[in-house]
Design a protein around this motif. Structure first.
Motif, short mmCIF file in Angstrom:
data_model
loop_
_atom_site.label_atom_id
_atom_site.label_comp_id
_atom_site.label_asym_id
_atom_site.label_seq_id
_atom_site.Cartn_x
_atom_site.Cartn_y
_atom_site.Cartn_z
N TYR A 1 0.85 -1.20 0.00
CA TYR A 1 0.00 0.00 0.00
C TYR A 1 0.88 1.25 0.00
CZ TYR A 1 -3.07 3.61 1.92
OH TYR A 1 -3.75 4.78 2.13
N GLN A 2 1.86 1.25 0.89
CA GLN A 2 2.76 2.40 1.00
C GLN A 2 3.49 2.65 -0.32
OE1 GLN A 2 5.01 2.17 4.67
NE2 GLN A 2 6.60 3.45 3.77
N LEU A 3 3.97 1.57 -0.94
CA LEU A 3 4.68 1.71 -2.21
C LEU A 3 3.76 2.21 -3.31
CD1 LEU A 3 6.96 -1.47 -2.10
CD2 LEU A 3 7.69 0.90 -1.91
N LYS B 1 -0.32 7.10 8.81
CA LYS B 1 -0.75 6.27 9.94
C LYS B 1 -0.18 4.86 9.80
CE LYS B 1 -5.07 8.78 10.22
NZ LYS B 1 -6.40 8.84 9.72
N VAL B 2 -0.14 4.37 8.57
CA VAL B 2 0.39 3.02 8.34
C VAL B 2 1.90 3.01 8.62
CG1 VAL B 2 0.81 1.27 6.56
CG2 VAL B 2 -1.40 2.42 6.69
N LYS B 3 2.59 4.06 8.19
CA LYS B 3 4.06 4.16 8.42
C LYS B 3 4.38 4.14 9.90
CE LYS B 3 5.90 6.59 4.42
NZ LYS B 3 6.17 7.90 3.83
N GLU B 4 3.57 4.86 10.67
CA GLU B 4 3.77 4.91 12.13
C GLU B 4 3.65 3.51 12.70
OE1 GLU B 4 5.09 8.38 12.91
OE2 GLU B 4 4.50 7.12 14.60
N LYS B 5 2.74 2.77 12.18
CA LYS B 5 2.47 1.43 12.69
C LYS B 5 3.62 0.49 12.34
CE LYS B 5 -1.13 -1.95 12.37
NZ LYS B 5 -2.08 -2.53 11.47
N LEU B 6 4.22 0.74 11.13
CA LEU B 6 5.29 -0.17 10.69
C LEU B 6 6.61 0.10 11.41
CD1 LEU B 6 4.70 -0.33 6.82
CD2 LEU B 6 4.44 -2.18 8.44
N LYS B 7 6.75 1.30 11.99
CA LYS B 7 8.02 1.67 12.64
C LYS B 7 8.28 0.82 13.87
CE LYS B 7 8.68 6.40 11.22
NZ LYS B 7 8.37 7.76 11.52
N LYS C 1 -5.64 15.19 -7.04
CA LYS C 1 -5.00 15.93 -5.93
C LYS C 1 -5.70 15.58 -4.61
CE LYS C 1 -3.12 20.06 -8.05
NZ LYS C 1 -3.38 21.43 -8.46
N TRP C 2 -7.02 15.58 -4.65
CA TRP C 2 -7.81 15.31 -3.44
C TRP C 2 -7.52 13.90 -2.93
CZ3 TRP C 2 -13.10 12.84 -3.45
CH2 TRP C 2 -13.70 12.91 -2.19
N MET C 3 -7.54 12.92 -3.84
CA MET C 3 -7.32 11.53 -3.43
C MET C 3 -5.89 11.35 -2.92
SD MET C 3 -10.00 9.71 -3.44
CE MET C 3 -9.10 8.30 -2.85
N LEU C 4 -4.94 12.03 -3.53
CA LEU C 4 -3.54 11.93 -3.07
C LEU C 4 -3.41 12.43 -1.64
CD1 LEU C 4 -1.15 12.92 -5.99
CD2 LEU C 4 -1.14 10.82 -4.65
N ALA C 5 -4.13 13.52 -1.35
CA ALA C 5 -4.09 14.07 0.01
C ALA C 5 -4.66 13.05 1.00
CB ALA C 5 -4.88 15.37 0.08
N ILE C 6 -5.76 12.40 0.61
CA ILE C 6 -6.38 11.39 1.49
C ILE C 6 -5.42 10.21 1.66
CG2 ILE C 6 -8.26 9.72 1.68
CD1 ILE C 6 -10.07 11.73 0.27
N LEU C 7 -4.85 9.75 0.54
CA LEU C 7 -3.94 8.60 0.61
C LEU C 7 -2.71 8.93 1.45
CD1 LEU C 7 -4.12 7.45 -3.11
CD2 LEU C 7 -4.70 6.03 -1.16
N GLN C 8 -2.21 10.14 1.29
CA GLN C 8 -1.01 10.54 2.03
C GLN C 8 -1.27 10.53 3.53
OE1 GLN C 8 1.97 10.78 0.75
NE2 GLN C 8 2.72 11.15 2.82
N SER C 9 -2.40 11.12 3.93
CA SER C 9 -2.69 11.17 5.37
C SER C 9 -2.91 9.76 5.92
CB SER C 9 -3.88 12.09 5.66
OG SER C 9 -5.08 11.38 5.61
N ASN C 10 -3.49 8.91 5.11
CA ASN C 10 -3.74 7.53 5.54
C ASN C 10 -2.46 6.73 5.64
OD1 ASN C 10 -4.78 4.51 4.58
ND2 ASN C 10 -6.11 5.57 6.00
N VAL C 11 -1.54 6.99 4.71
CA VAL C 11 -0.30 6.21 4.70
C VAL C 11 0.62 6.61 5.85
CG1 VAL C 11 1.41 7.45 3.27
CG2 VAL C 11 1.06 5.02 2.95
#
Lengths: 182, 254
Positions: free
Chosen positions: A62-64, A176-182, A164-174
């Motif tokens: 997902y992140q990639l 949270k995922v990155k934090e979880k993977l750390k 642009k809108w979807m990228l902003a949503i995806l970015q904010s969501n990712v």
């Protein structure tokens, strides 16, 4: 689950990635295990903290896919990222799929309307034939064509705004995922 | 070749400008497509000796009301000049039976300025008829304060709505809601809708009633306090309400 089993399962799930990307990620997770072992934890405890390898693989993919969409923003890449994210759970279905579906429907509606208005002079000709009534409708046909052109431009611009809108949503969501993977 | 969006907007605005000016001038002269023509057909026939009335309408809503001394039929609407000839209204009387037929030629319309439907108003003197039948294809039916020994209403696609009816009533629609308002339940009532809700409201509560309510997907609701719901009985009016997908309700009130 031992370190070898965990990494083998993770490698299998990341089969779609390039060899270099896969090797880099596996090295990261190997480092997680080494760090955990140095802190006195068992492989099972480390594996439990990291989470099931299937889920970790999905989060990585997902992140990639979001990174890919950011580098080259197209509707297709956005869609790929959305569907990669949807596999992570119900919250992501609500946060990603619903705005994506609404946006796509609105865009589709806009394009359909633009196409209908643009071809409306032809539809009038097919309906009324070469008649006095059709000739009297020519100014109206011109107006509908003009409206169609404007809607067409709006629809094309709409794609840019949607991406642009979807990228902003995806970015904010990712994030949270990155934090979880750390 | 990448088309400049600014150019497209300019072209679009110019075309819209041409449309506005052109249509304003043509409207002033009276030849614009927006100079629609009114549909205003009226027929009357004497109600003396009439015991049966049948109303057929393919694409226009039908409203039957009681009033006047004659049977009066009015077809109203608005359409483009070239389509006026597509609307037909006929009223004939023979042997105590009046047949009212209203229709619009159902041609495929790819683009249309006006909705192209019509309204049919039928006014009949207030008395008890033997039979009243109303039938539509793609249109709604409404009937107010009319009385007949047998009232039959059928819409293929359309709602059926009545107020203050009296007599034996049958109502059927494939897709549409049925709202039957009756003065009292003194005769059998049958209502069927494949896709739509059914609601029966009676002004006077019956003492006894045989009630059958069937719905595959929908709720059933009965609000008739003081009314005894019994099994089918020759002396008791039977109400049969059936919906494949829709709610069914029976209540007292207005």
């Amino acid at each position: 689950m031992t370190k070898a089993e965990y990494l083998a399962e993770l490698e299998k799930r990341l089969g779609d990635l390039s060899a270099d990307e896969r090797a880099e990620l596996l090295a990261d997770y190997e480092a997680h295990f080494e760090h955990g072992r140095a802190s006195g934890r068992s492989d099972e405890e480390i594996a439990e903290r990291l989470g099931p390898p299937q889920l970790v693989a999905r989060e990585i993919q997902y992140q990639l896919s979001v990174d890919e969409a950011r580098a080259n923003p197209t509707v297709r890449r956005i869609a790929r990222a959305v569907f990669a994210g949807v596999g992570l759970g119900l919250m992501n279905v609500l946060m990603l799929l619903i705005p994506f579906a609404i946006g796509m429907l609105l865009l589709a509606g806009l394009f359909v309307l633009a196409a209908y208005l643009t071809v409306s002079p032809v539809l009038m000709l097919v309906q009324d034939g070469w008649s006095v009534e059709f000739l009297l409708k020519l100014p109206l046909a011109a107006g509908l064509l003009g409206l169609g052109l404007i809607f067409w431009v709006a629809a094309v611009k709409g794609i840019t705004l949607f991406v642009k809108w979807m990228l902003a949503i995806l970015q904010s969501n990712v994030e949270k995922v990155k934090e979880k993977l750390k | 070749m990448k088309v400049n969006s600014r150019k497209l907007i300019m072209i679009g605005l110019v075309l819209i400008g041409i449309a506005v000016i052109g249509n304003l001038v043509m409207y002033a002269i009276g030849v614009s497509p927006f100079n629609g023509v009114k549909i205003n057909e009226e027929r009357s026939v004497s109600a003396e000796g009439v015991s049966r009335i049948d109303v057929f309408s393919n694409a226009g809503d039908v409203r039957v009301v009681s009033g006047g001394d004659e049977i009066t039929v009015k077809m109203t609407g608005r359409t483009e000049r070239m389509h006026k000839g597509e609307y037909h209204l006929s009223v004939s009387e023979q042997g105590g039976r009046v047949v009212i037929e209203a229709a619009r030629d159902l041609k495929r319309k790819l683009i249309s300025i006006y909705p192209d439907d019509y309204d049919l108003l039928v006014e009949i003197p207030d008395r008890l008829y033997e039979q009243l039948g109303i039938s539509t294809e793609i249109a709604n039916i409404s009937a107010e304060r009319v009385r007949a020994q047998h009232i039959s209403m059928q819409a293929v696609h359309g709602d059926i709505k009545t107020a203050g009816l009296a007599g034996r009533i049958g109502a059927r629609t494939d897709t549409g809601d049925i709202r039957l308002g009756v003065q009292a339940i003194t005769d059998d009532i049958q209502a069927e809708s494949l896709l739509g809700d059914i609601k029966l409201v009676t002004e006077e509560k019956p003492e006894k009633l045989a009630l059958e309510m069937k719905t595959l997907i929908g709720e059933r609701k009965v609000e008739l306090p003081g009314t005894a719901i019994v099994e089918s009985d020759p002396g008791v009016p039977t109400v049969q309400l059936s919906a494949e997908a829709g709610d069914i309700a029976v209540s007292a009130g207005r």
